[in-house]
Design an enzyme around this catalytic site. Structure first.
Site, PDB file in Angstrom:
ATOM      1  N   LEU A  11      -7.457   6.906  28.744  1.00  0.00           N
ATOM      2  CA  LEU A  11      -8.712   7.270  29.229  1.00  0.00           C
ATOM      3  C   LEU A  11      -8.911   9.181  30.739  1.00  0.00           C
ATOM      4  CD1 LEU A  11     -10.379   4.252  29.797  1.00  0.00           C
ATOM      5  CD2 LEU A  11     -10.934   5.530  28.174  1.00  0.00           C
ATOM      6  N   CYS A  12      -7.160   8.875  29.983  1.00  0.00           N
ATOM      7  CA  CYS A  12      -6.773  10.792  31.250  1.00  0.00           C
ATOM      8  C   CYS A  12      -7.013  11.205  30.405  1.00  0.00           C
ATOM      9  CB  CYS A  12      -4.905  10.804  30.918  1.00  0.00           C
ATOM     10  SG  CYS A  12      -4.158   9.977  31.917  1.00  0.00           S
ATOM     11  N   HIS A  13      -8.114  12.192  31.367  1.00  0.00           N
ATOM     12  CA  HIS A  13      -7.725  13.616  31.373  1.00  0.00           C
ATOM     13  C   HIS A  13      -6.652  14.525  31.078  1.00  0.00           C
ATOM     14  CE1 HIS A  13     -11.285  12.220  33.415  1.00  0.00           C
ATOM     15  NE2 HIS A  13     -11.819  13.173  33.231  1.00  0.00           N
ATOM     16  N   MET A  53      -0.464   9.862  36.474  1.00  0.00           N
ATOM     17  CA  MET A  53      -0.168   9.043  35.490  1.00  0.00           C
ATOM     18  C   MET A  53       0.931   9.932  34.816  1.00  0.00           C
ATOM     19  SD  MET A  53      -1.860   6.639  35.582  1.00  0.00           S
ATOM     20  CE  MET A  53      -0.894   5.965  33.971  1.00  0.00           C
ATOM     21  N   GLU A  54       0.506  10.747  35.050  1.00  0.00           N
ATOM     22  CA  GLU A  54       1.029  11.890  33.976  1.00  0.00           C
ATOM     23  C   GLU A  54       3.046  11.489  34.708  1.00  0.00           C
ATOM     24  OE1 GLU A  54      -0.994  12.608  34.550  1.00  0.00           O
ATOM     25  OE2 GLU A  54      -1.943  13.987  33.428  1.00  0.00           O
ATOM     26  N   ASP A  57      17.655   3.630  25.124  1.00  0.00           N
ATOM     27  CA  ASP A  57      17.971   3.916  23.522  1.00  0.00           C
ATOM     28  C   ASP A  57      19.080   4.081  22.914  1.00  0.00           C
ATOM     29  OD1 ASP A  57      17.039   4.325  20.482  1.00  0.00           O
ATOM     30  OD2 ASP A  57      16.964   6.537  21.182  1.00  0.00           O
TER      31      ASP A  57
END
Lengths: 160, 160, 160, 160, 160, 160
Positions: free
Chosen positions: C76-78, C114-115, C129
């Site tokens: 739901l992020c723009h 969020m970024e 990893d």
């Protein structure tokens, strides 16, 4: 002391450069490159708009789509809203090569050179892919920026 | 009559070629290319592993990630499970250029040339991006397939 | 009655929230997180900038690229035009862990938390990893927002 | 001398490791992590399956989609054909947190740990995104591999 | 009791179904759909292979590329190695519509219906995009699976 | 003479149209489409919000994510910053079909019709995917633009 390579900070660490304070200007970049091939391969491509398959039409689409993916491919590129992408071809029969020129434009805070160069590369790679069954020795060369407008550095034109 | 350009059918329409019946063999491709620059730019890159930022380390990652995106960039490429990607650099101080060589491998039904060539291109574009603040006139050239193993066409080596 | 979870409408249906009327302001977010490991693993990473491979340099690139993919990963992020991404590391030898801090910026209609958080996550996953061959039991923890500026909610700083 | 960090060659240069000769075995990985929040936030999420919006249902989809993007997010990961992705949640009301566990499977030449860990991370980030309007101080923690089967290293279970 | 909707487990939670034990068979799917338009729009497209721009050539490329992105677009789809994608068009002048048919193939553990259907959809959307400047009222319809071979369910053909 | 199909230049070559000079206005598009199915399939979906799995909730997320990928799927689309995406469903029990309507918005230089249409398509394809185990003959139809606001062409509403 600032780093001359602006993609690194003063400690040599990579970052996506701060462009927040840069002006939103109309920015244009033009880049080109070519692919050399056997004369018979060139002849096949040139006949393509009629019956054998439109190599250049597909390569043009690959160029346009690659320009839009530039910030995904080039790690430190900013995402950019391109407002125009145009691709043109010139055939040089003497050198048995096809030249691709891409123009990219935006109204934004950073230039669109990488978008033009990435589009040229994808375009020439696509020509290679579509013709490799008949000519594995094609060579891609001379990918370079021809011209750039907008932003602090103004209008730049490559020396011939 | 089959089309010599296998990415088109007999009517000249593009398709993603049927590779279903091809044998799964060990396939290797090696491609290379270089970027020419001002000697001062080359010196900056060479000093990069110490303090000013590791241009080649980042370009190597860009190459590896681009190889994995090949079927997204080149319209008629098949998706491929690469089993190895290796990237190496050679500096040619006389020509003031950096050469990038990429080896790609898979065990599958189709070759990995486009993956090697795409990785080389993304690698050189990333070097351009990271150095363009000091040298806008860099030129990418000589992107070509050096060698290819596996599949029906066997072992192919580019003529020098 | 509006839904306190703004990503849902009054019927509980998910939507990408309307930000059309929000002001374009300078927005900054800072997030961090860490990964704990065996002391021997930490020693390997710390020796990496010399000969054994630059784990943190690659993790930094992964962070920057992931920040640009946030709207693809978080449903739901723009989409957002990031104007800056910076990544830094701190080693805590006492706790045998590496801390990653990411700063993201934009000039736009919605925040960039969020970024920053996505970049921190990708960074720590990449360290995992690259070291999992020697230390499968590493643990990623304490991923959180530290600070946020811009927009209606103003300047927010996490409590210690 | 081989490098203990297998993602680097003997010169410390990153590569995507050669897995061509590895056996195709059934490989399973289980990873988990949690997000801590205010009790009021947890209550909102728990009421979500009825009327206020299904936070966990959306986070589950984000996890599944992120697992499929792992080789795009983690630079040196191989592309992998996942044959199964399952996501489950446990609510710990005492700690006011939600735990996410992801199981990934494939039949292939390399393990699926990174896919499970990446899915867990995207899942918890999505929960953060959907609840941040009411609780900006949520913390993501304890992301780790729980178990791994298949391949040369056999069955591994994390110590408690 | 198993869920008749196999994308959900017995608790109604979405998962990417376990296909690990399924046989690798030759799988084929054929899907089609059409787009209706004004007769003048159809005439423009039909003239396109000569001078005004090759709408169908570009739509065909969009179809092929979309087929490769199916598992990214459809949340619970498995990643699949397509071995063939072919796209054909039929013009129905009486109905003033263009029909697109896509065939997809693989040798694998799960079917390729979604890949064929996704390609048809992207193809028709691309035709809409390229003609919307002259005909905003075009309608896309009748997207359906025509035929499917391979796997446990065998050969299925849609009823007329 | 300009080409009536604006995605092609006067020579019939595809380009991404120059929108640089267009005004940034509030732009809205509404599109819809439906999927027809067996009554038993519709009943399964309708029971989904309780126990058997939330088909429509997942299809809604697929729609939102697809809208954000439009410029990657449709070759000549411009990248766009969507400021809102909303998805709603109507069940038509008489016709045994589900209708999906998507509204997209932006403040920008070009319209968002393709984003709305792409979201509708991905939504209906996702419903097909989740129900195909019980009903392979579902048909997607009537995908069309309902309404469009903003930009030079003003307010457009589809004829009934």
């Amino acid at each position: 002391m600032t780093n001359p390579l602006t993609h690194f900070d003063q400690h040599g660490q990579a970052h996506m450069v701060d462009i927040g304070e840069k002006a939103e200007t109309h920015r244009i970049a033009i880049a080109s490159g070519h692919i050399s091939m056997l004369p018979a391969t060139l002849a096949l491509i040139q006949s393509g708009t009629s019956k054998k398959g439109d190599v250049l039409g597909i390569a043009r689409i690959a160029a346009i789509q690659a320009a839009k993916k530039t910030s995904d491919l080039i790690p430190l590129c900013h995402p950019i809203f391109l407002t125009r992408i145009a691709v043109s071809f010139d055939v040089d029969e003497a050198l048995s090569s096809i030249n691709c020129t891409v123009t990219t434009e935006t109204y934004g805070k950073t230039g669109v050179e990488m978008e033009a160069l990435t589009a040229v590369s994808a375009c020439l790679l696509t020509i290679y892919d579509m013709c490799k069954a008949v000519d594995r020795g094609m060579v891609i060369a001379d990918i370079k920026l021809l011209e750039k407008q907008g932003g602090k550095s103004g209008h730049w034109i490559a020396e011939k």
